[in-house]
Design a protein around this motif. Structure first.
Motif, mmCIF file in Angstrom:
data_model
loop_
_atom_site.group_PDB
_atom_site.id
_atom_site.type_symbol
_atom_site.label_atom_id
_atom_site.label_comp_id
_atom_site.label_asym_id
_atom_site.label_seq_id
_atom_site.Cartn_x
_atom_site.Cartn_y
_atom_site.Cartn_z
ATOM 1 N N MET A 199 17.010 8.995 -31.090
ATOM 2 C CA MET A 199 16.899 7.669 -31.648
ATOM 3 C C MET A 199 15.511 7.092 -31.378
ATOM 4 N N LEU A 200 14.963 7.417 -30.226
ATOM 5 C CA LEU A 200 13.622 6.939 -29.924
ATOM 6 C C LEU A 200 12.616 7.555 -30.892
ATOM 7 N N GLY A 201 12.874 8.768 -31.315
ATOM 8 C CA GLY A 201 12.005 9.410 -32.299
ATOM 9 C C GLY A 201 11.988 8.661 -33.622
ATOM 10 N N TRP A 202 13.148 8.170 -34.036
ATOM 11 C CA TRP A 202 13.224 7.386 -35.265
ATOM 12 C C TRP A 202 12.459 6.079 -35.129
ATOM 13 N N ALA A 203 12.564 5.440 -33.968
ATOM 14 C CA ALA A 203 11.836 4.195 -33.742
ATOM 15 C C ALA A 203 10.331 4.444 -33.834
ATOM 16 N N LEU A 204 9.878 5.538 -33.233
ATOM 17 C CA LEU A 204 8.453 5.859 -33.303
ATOM 18 C C LEU A 204 8.025 6.202 -34.731
ATOM 19 N N LEU A 243 15.698 -0.310 -33.571
ATOM 20 C CA LEU A 243 16.061 1.001 -33.026
ATOM 21 C C LEU A 243 15.615 1.146 -31.579
ATOM 22 N N PHE A 244 14.449 0.618 -31.255
ATOM 23 C CA PHE A 244 13.965 0.705 -29.882
ATOM 24 C C PHE A 244 14.877 -0.053 -28.934
ATOM 25 N N PHE A 245 15.285 -1.260 -29.306
ATOM 26 C CA PHE A 245 16.156 -2.038 -28.434
ATOM 27 C C PHE A 245 17.548 -1.418 -28.318
ATOM 28 N N ILE A 246 18.053 -0.816 -29.386
ATOM 29 C CA ILE A 246 19.327 -0.104 -29.304
ATOM 30 C C ILE A 246 19.201 1.067 -28.334
ATOM 31 N N PHE A 247 18.079 1.790 -28.400
ATOM 32 C CA PHE A 247 17.845 2.902 -27.491
ATOM 33 C C PHE A 247 17.811 2.421 -26.043
ATOM 34 N N PHE A 250 20.445 3.433 -23.096
ATOM 35 C CA PHE A 250 19.929 4.057 -21.891
ATOM 36 C C PHE A 250 20.420 3.332 -20.642
ATOM 37 N N VAL A 251 20.380 2.005 -20.667
ATOM 38 C CA VAL A 251 20.839 1.218 -19.514
ATOM 39 C C VAL A 251 22.335 1.421 -19.294
ATOM 40 N N ILE A 252 23.113 1.440 -20.366
ATOM 41 C CA ILE A 252 24.553 1.672 -20.247
ATOM 42 C C ILE A 252 24.818 3.055 -19.652
ATOM 43 N N ALA A 253 24.078 4.056 -20.104
ATOM 44 C CA ALA A 253 24.251 5.404 -19.569
ATOM 45 C C ALA A 253 23.907 5.457 -18.082
ATOM 46 N N MET A 254 22.880 4.747 -17.674
ATOM 47 C CA MET A 254 22.500 4.728 -16.258
ATOM 48 C C MET A 254 23.561 4.020 -15.409
#
Length: 57
Positions: free
Chosen positions: A1-6, A34-38, A42-46
């Motif tokens: 997803m970060l790739g799509w944001a970039l 997309l960046f904020f969703i990523f 990420f925070v939820i996964a952590m």
């Protein structure tokens, strides 16, 4: 997803360089969303990882 944001960020920068304001604005908006969703995922996964811990060996 970060790739799509970039990818959308690069598209926005190229479109802005050539003067396509509407396309640049839309691509930048999509990249930002997309960046904020990523970041949220990420925070939820952590957090889940911290509460779950490692299984005993």
């Amino acid at each position: 997803m970060l790739g799509w944001a970039l990818t959308f960020l690069v598209v926005a920068l190229i479109a802005a360089l050539f003067g396509f304001g509407g396309i640049a604005g839309a691509s930048a908006g999509i990249a930002q969303i997309l960046f904020f969703i990523f970041v949220v995922l990420f925070v939820i996964a952590m957090i889940v990882r911290a509460f779950k811990g490692r299984p005993p060996v």
